[in-house]
Design a protein around this motif. Structure first.
Motif, PDB file in Angstrom:
ATOM      1  N   THR A 143      11.843   7.501   9.076  1.00 35.38           N
ATOM      2  CA  THR A 143      11.835   7.047  10.468  1.00 35.38           C
ATOM      3  C   THR A 143      11.194   5.673  10.600  1.00 35.38           C
ATOM      4  N   GLU A 144      10.201   5.379   9.780  1.00 36.73           N
ATOM      5  CA  GLU A 144       9.530   4.073   9.790  1.00 36.73           C
ATOM      6  C   GLU A 144      10.005   3.261   8.590  1.00 36.73           C
ATOM      7  N   PRO A 145      10.097   1.934   8.740  1.00 39.37           N
ATOM      8  CA  PRO A 145      10.546   1.100   7.611  1.00 39.37           C
ATOM      9  C   PRO A 145       9.593   1.220   6.421  1.00 39.37           C
ATOM     10  N   ARG A 146      10.165   1.197   5.254  1.00 39.34           N
ATOM     11  CA  ARG A 146       9.389   1.208   4.014  1.00 39.34           C
ATOM     12  C   ARG A 146       9.698  -0.070   3.240  1.00 39.34           C
ATOM     13  N   TYR A 147       8.664  -0.576   2.576  1.00 41.04           N
ATOM     14  CA  TYR A 147       8.785  -1.794   1.771  1.00 41.04           C
ATOM     15  C   TYR A 147       8.381  -1.454   0.342  1.00 41.04           C
ATOM     16  N   LEU A 148       9.044  -2.102  -0.600  1.00 42.63           N
ATOM     17  CA  LEU A 148       8.897  -1.741  -2.005  1.00 42.63           C
ATOM     18  C   LEU A 148       8.346  -2.894  -2.818  1.00 42.63           C
ATOM     19  N   VAL A 149       7.427  -2.577  -3.711  1.00 42.50           N
ATOM     20  CA  VAL A 149       6.942  -3.508  -4.725  1.00 42.50           C
ATOM     21  C   VAL A 149       7.020  -2.791  -6.067  1.00 42.50           C
ATOM     22  N   ARG A 150       7.240  -3.571  -7.091  1.00 42.67           N
ATOM     23  CA  ARG A 150       7.329  -3.001  -8.431  1.00 42.67           C
ATOM     24  C   ARG A 150       6.221  -3.572  -9.295  1.00 42.67           C
ATOM     25  N   ARG A 151       5.400  -2.675  -9.856  1.00 43.11           N
ATOM     26  CA  ARG A 151       4.306  -3.096 -10.712  1.00 43.11           C
ATOM     27  C   ARG A 151       4.824  -3.512 -12.073  1.00 43.11           C
ATOM     28  N   GLY A 152       3.935  -4.101 -12.859  1.00 39.82           N
ATOM     29  CA  GLY A 152       4.318  -4.556 -14.184  1.00 39.82           C
ATOM     30  C   GLY A 152       4.690  -3.435 -15.122  1.00 39.82           C
ATOM     31  N   ASP A 153       4.206  -2.193 -14.857  1.00 41.51           N
ATOM     32  CA  ASP A 153       4.553  -1.062 -15.706  1.00 41.51           C
ATOM     33  C   ASP A 153       5.862  -0.408 -15.313  1.00 41.51           C
ATOM     34  N   GLY A 154       6.571  -1.004 -14.331  1.00 43.16           N
ATOM     35  CA  GLY A 154       7.860  -0.472 -13.910  1.00 43.16           C
ATOM     36  C   GLY A 154       7.792   0.503 -12.762  1.00 43.16           C
ATOM     37  N   GLN A 155       6.588   0.958 -12.370  1.00 46.59           N
ATOM     38  CA  GLN A 155       6.463   1.905 -11.272  1.00 46.59           C
ATOM     39  C   GLN A 155       6.695   1.187  -9.940  1.00 46.59           C
ATOM     40  N   VAL A 156       7.555   1.761  -9.103  1.00 43.02           N
ATOM     41  CA  VAL A 156       7.859   1.223  -7.787  1.00 43.02           C
ATOM     42  C   VAL A 156       6.987   1.930  -6.767  1.00 43.02           C
ATOM     43  N   VAL A 157       6.328   1.157  -5.909  1.00 41.66           N
ATOM     44  CA  VAL A 157       5.385   1.685  -4.920  1.00 41.66           C
ATOM     45  C   VAL A 157       5.904   1.363  -3.524  1.00 41.66           C
ATOM     46  N   GLN A 158       5.840   2.329  -2.625  1.00 36.92           N
ATOM     47  CA  GLN A 158       6.232   2.138  -1.241  1.00 36.92           C
ATOM     48  C   GLN A 158       5.018   1.722  -0.415  1.00 36.92           C
ATOM     49  N   LEU A 159       5.198   0.712   0.417  1.00 37.53           N
ATOM     50  CA  LEU A 159       4.130   0.188   1.253  1.00 37.53           C
ATOM     51  C   LEU A 159       4.579   0.148   2.707  1.00 37.53           C
ATOM     52  N   SER A 160       3.586   0.197   3.601  1.00 35.19           N
ATOM     53  CA  SER A 160       3.875  -0.047   5.014  1.00 35.19           C
ATOM     54  C   SER A 160       4.111  -1.546   5.225  1.00 35.19           C
ATOM     55  N   ARG A 161       4.565  -1.902   6.400  1.00 38.38           N
ATOM     56  CA  ARG A 161       4.876  -3.317   6.680  1.00 38.38           C
ATOM     57  C   ARG A 161       3.620  -4.175   6.599  1.00 38.38           C
ATOM     58  N   LEU A 162       2.494  -3.673   7.130  1.00 40.65           N
ATOM     59  CA  LEU A 162       1.278  -4.472   7.107  1.00 40.65           C
ATOM     60  C   LEU A 162       0.805  -4.704   5.676  1.00 40.65           C
ATOM     61  N   LEU A 163       0.786  -3.658   4.854  1.00 43.06           N
ATOM     62  CA  LEU A 163       0.351  -3.831   3.473  1.00 43.06           C
ATOM     63  C   LEU A 163       1.302  -4.741   2.703  1.00 43.06           C
ATOM     64  N   TYR A 164       2.590  -4.665   2.997  1.00 42.92           N
ATOM     65  CA  TYR A 164       3.545  -5.534   2.314  1.00 42.92           C
ATOM     66  C   TYR A 164       3.317  -6.988   2.710  1.00 42.92           C
ATOM     67  N   LEU A 165       2.996  -7.254   3.973  1.00 44.59           N
ATOM     68  CA  LEU A 165       2.699  -8.627   4.397  1.00 44.59           C
ATOM     69  C   LEU A 165       1.439  -9.146   3.717  1.00 44.59           C
ATOM     70  N   VAL A 166       0.435  -8.285   3.560  1.00 48.94           N
ATOM     71  CA  VAL A 166      -0.781  -8.702   2.867  1.00 48.94           C
ATOM     72  C   VAL A 166      -0.474  -9.043   1.414  1.00 48.94           C
ATOM     73  N   ALA A 167       0.288  -8.181   0.742  1.00 47.38           N
ATOM     74  CA  ALA A 167       0.632  -8.449  -0.660  1.00 47.38           C
ATOM     75  C   ALA A 167       1.481  -9.710  -0.778  1.00 47.38           C
ATOM     76  N   GLY A 168       2.381  -9.955   0.176  1.00 46.81           N
ATOM     77  CA  GLY A 168       3.205 -11.161   0.123  1.00 46.81           C
ATOM     78  C   GLY A 168       2.438 -12.434   0.381  1.00 46.81           C
ATOM     79  N   ALA A 169       1.305 -12.360   1.073  1.00 44.59           N
ATOM     80  CA  ALA A 169       0.515 -13.556   1.362  1.00 44.59           C
ATOM     81  C   ALA A 169      -0.461 -13.905   0.246  1.00 44.59           C
ATOM     82  N   ILE A 170      -0.644 -13.031  -0.721  1.00 43.42           N
ATOM     83  CA  ILE A 170      -1.576 -13.283  -1.828  1.00 43.42           C
ATOM     84  C   ILE A 170      -0.844 -14.064  -2.915  1.00 43.42           C
ATOM     85  N   ASP A 171      -1.372 -15.242  -3.238  1.00 41.36           N
ATOM     86  CA  ASP A 171      -0.765 -16.071  -4.281  1.00 41.36           C
ATOM     87  C   ASP A 171      -1.762 -16.514  -5.347  1.00 41.36           C
ATOM     88  N   GLY A 172      -3.006 -16.016  -5.298  1.00 39.52           N
ATOM     89  CA  GLY A 172      -4.008 -16.387  -6.285  1.00 39.52           C
ATOM     90  C   GLY A 172      -4.780 -17.636  -5.928  1.00 39.52           C
TER      91      GLY A 172
END
Length: 614
Positions: free
Chosen positions: A52-81
């Motif tokens: 019912t709510e949108p899900r966003y996906l990230v894939r870790r270096g070990d191949g595991q795909v993790v589902q995130l909420s929109r807010l957490l996905y925006l936080v991860a997308g804004a991190i560049d080191g």
């Protein structure tokens, strides 16, 4: 050889709902710079999902795909080191539409993203992280890359035109015509039997089957490319213990449902294309092994479409429902089905259509798997005895084939041995893994409840004792008797037909002293009435010989032996003694010596031609 085509399914879900009044601890150390884990990929929104709510996906270096909420996905997308938490907060606030402070960002990173293995802890120097993984039982293990992503991309781009709708319609139409010709006109079993007669052709068919598996994976890769996603590497691994191939098409999670379905069906579609190529090879050369490979390719297609394990059918059903991990929904679906219990949180966020599809799959597969498990346990002695006996005969026959210099037959025998070893080892491995999971689940569920734990242990012991008693008492089915091999070429050295046992005739009780039997000859019996014994013959009068006694040699002790091959439907009698020696008067086949017995108990054996050439 089953093969999976997704390197990792979405595992743990990180959900976070932002609250403006949320109390977030203050940090006096300034604004640290967050970093993402090594190899992390942002896949974007999960298109066409069943949630019912949108899900966003990230894939870790070990191949595991993790589902995130929109807010957490925006936080991860804004991190560049390079950005600190203050700069990340400004970027996230502009995209989220609400103000998110630097303290909020710090809290979300430390308590949400780090436990999922998305970001690196602030006090860690390197960027290697580890997070929770989905503990999948029926999943590919030991991945080894065969073709890298760049090589796969080039080949997939060259084959993408096969997925155009006019080409697909033409291929399916040609395949339908070929199927009608093969099964209704030519016959599919005849070329298979011709191949089974020659070990070299069996090796050729095996090589064509492996080529079909590789081509199957390019079907997934090219369909992924045609749909707008980026295919990854093609490799191999172990499914339980079976060698299997896979294609990394995890990028399809960010495209629409139609593209994912095309990618799921791309492998089976390329199997159809390969079948047409084999048919072309047959019409060009006339060699029957092409048709034998076509016959085996049908079994590969059926196997791939079964949704019981993580093959193409499993992913087709998951993408149809919009749920990436069907096995992960079994437990919450079953818990939600209990009367008086609320819907489990793990399925409460599913759309109604998705929940109906997943529930139908669970209520179908769980009873099927339990019934199969019970059937295997009940027939376990029979399965083990028959399998081990067959394996011993197979290994011995393969050894003698190599010893006799029959290299082709020996290689085919190795393939037959693997066909027996792999299911046995795979079943043992699966039993150990499944048993360990059940024990751990029971221990966790009964923690702090000693009475319930003892009751469950007693029930398990009682059930195991009853099953062992059935095994030892002979209640369960007995092992199968030895049978001639269906495909003798896969079992070199194993007899194609068991020797017939001839039972010596037993004399009937008589009230009169027996008289010495005169010489008798073989009387061939046929279906003609004239060849059958006369009903007026007396039991005390043996058949009259057609030749004089001096024309045959008699034996004091009759010795019945098995007659040789005769035409189907004919009857022959056992010989009474050795054949005439050289220099003796020759006897016709009808003059062979036979023991004299009453016509009511003829010492006859029926001999039918062998089903396979000796």
């Amino acid at each position: 050889m089953p093969h999976s085509h997704r390197a990792g399914s979405p595992g743990p879900t990180g959900t976070a709902v932002y609250e403006a009044e949320q109390s977030v601890p203050a940090y006096d150390t300034g604004f640290p710079v967050p970093r993402l884990g090594a190899g992390l990929q942002l896949l974007g929104e999960y298109q066409g999902s069943g949630f019912t709510e949108p899900r966003y996906l990230v894939r870790r270096g070990d191949g595991q795909v993790v589902q995130l909420s929109r807010l957490l996905y925006l936080v991860a997308g804004a991190i560049d080191g390079r950005r600190d938490t203050e700069a990340v907060s400004h970027r996230v606030s502009g995209r989220f539409g609400r103000e998110v402070s630097a303290d909020n960002i710090h809290y979300l990173i430390e308590h949400k993203l780090q436990p999922l293995g998305v970001t690196v802890p602030f006090d860690q120097e390197d960027d290697k992280v580890s997070g929770p993984t989905a503990d999948l039982l029926l999943v590919l293990k030991g991945h080894r890359v065969v073709l890298r992503e760049r090589q796969v991309a080039r080949i997939a781009s060259a084959l993408a035109w096969l997925h155009r709708p006019p080409v697909v319609a033409l291929v399916l139409g040609a395949a339908a015509v070929m199927e009608l010709w093969l099964f209704l006109v030519h016959g599919a079993m005849t070329p298979v039997l011709e191949v089974l007669e020659q070990p070299v052709l069996m090796l050729v068919v095996f090589a064509l089957t492996v080529a079909s598996l590789v081509f199957h994976e390019f079907g997934h890769a090219s369909a992924c490319r045609y749909s707008g996603a980026r295919p990854g590497a093609i490799g191999c691994g172990l499914f339980l213990i079976w060698p299997s191939m896979y294609t990394d098409v995890t990028d399809v999670y960010r495209i629409g449902r139609a593209g994912r379905m095309r990618t799921d069906l791309g492998g089976v579609y390329f199997n159809v294309v390969f079948i047409l190529a084999l048919a072309g090879g047959y019409f060009a050369t006339g060699h029957s092994f092409f048709l034998g490979a076509i016959y085996l390719a049908h079994f590969e297609i059926v196997e791939q479409l079964m949704p019981a394990v993580r093959l193409d059918g499993y992913y087709i059903l998951g993408d149809l429902a919009g749920v990436p991990d069907l096995f992960g929904k079994i437990k919450p679906i079953l818990l939600s089905m209990r009367p008086g219990r609320p819907v489990h949180p793990d399925v409460a966020d599913l759309k109604r259509s998705a929940r109906v599809i997943v529930t139908a799959w669970v209520v179908t597969m769980v009873p099927l798997l339990l019934a199969e498990l019970g059937y295997v346990l009940w027939n376990l002695p029979r399965l083990l005895a028959t399998s081990l006996r067959s394996l011993a005969e197979q290994l011995a026959g393969t050894w003698f084939a190599f010893a006799d210099g029959e290299i082709a037959a020996g290689l085919v025998g190795i393939l037959g041995s693997l066909m027996l070893i792999c299911p046995l080892a795979g079943a043992a491995y699966l039993s150990v893994r499944l048993g360990g999971r059940l024990v751990r689940a029971v221990v966790r569920a009964t923690e702090g409840n000693l009475r319930l734990r003892l009751a469950l242990a007693g029930a398990v012991l009682a059930g195991g004792a009853a099953l062992c008693g059935a095994w030892l008492g002979g209640v369960t089915p007995k092992p199968l008797p030895p049978q001639p091999p269906i495909a003798p070429i896969l079992q070199p050295g194993v007899p194609e037909i068991r020797p017939l046992r001839t039972v010596a005739p037993s004399p009937l009780p008589s009230t009169t002293p027996p008289s010495p039997p005169p010489a008798a000859s073989t009387v061939p019996l046929t279906a003609e009435p004239s060849a059958s014994p006369s009903p007026s013959a007396s039991s005390s009068a043996p058949p009259t010989p057609s030749a004089s006694p001096s024309a045959v040699r008699t034996s004091a002790t009759p010795r019945p032996t098995r007659s040789g091959p005769t035409p189907s439907g004919s009857w022959t009698s056992a010989t009474a003694g050795p054949s005439p020696s050289e220099g003796s008067p020759s006897a016709s086949p009808s003059e062979s010596q036979t023991p004299s017995v009453p016509p009511s108990t003829p010492p006859f054996t029926f001999s039918s031609p062998a089903p396979f050439p000796s």
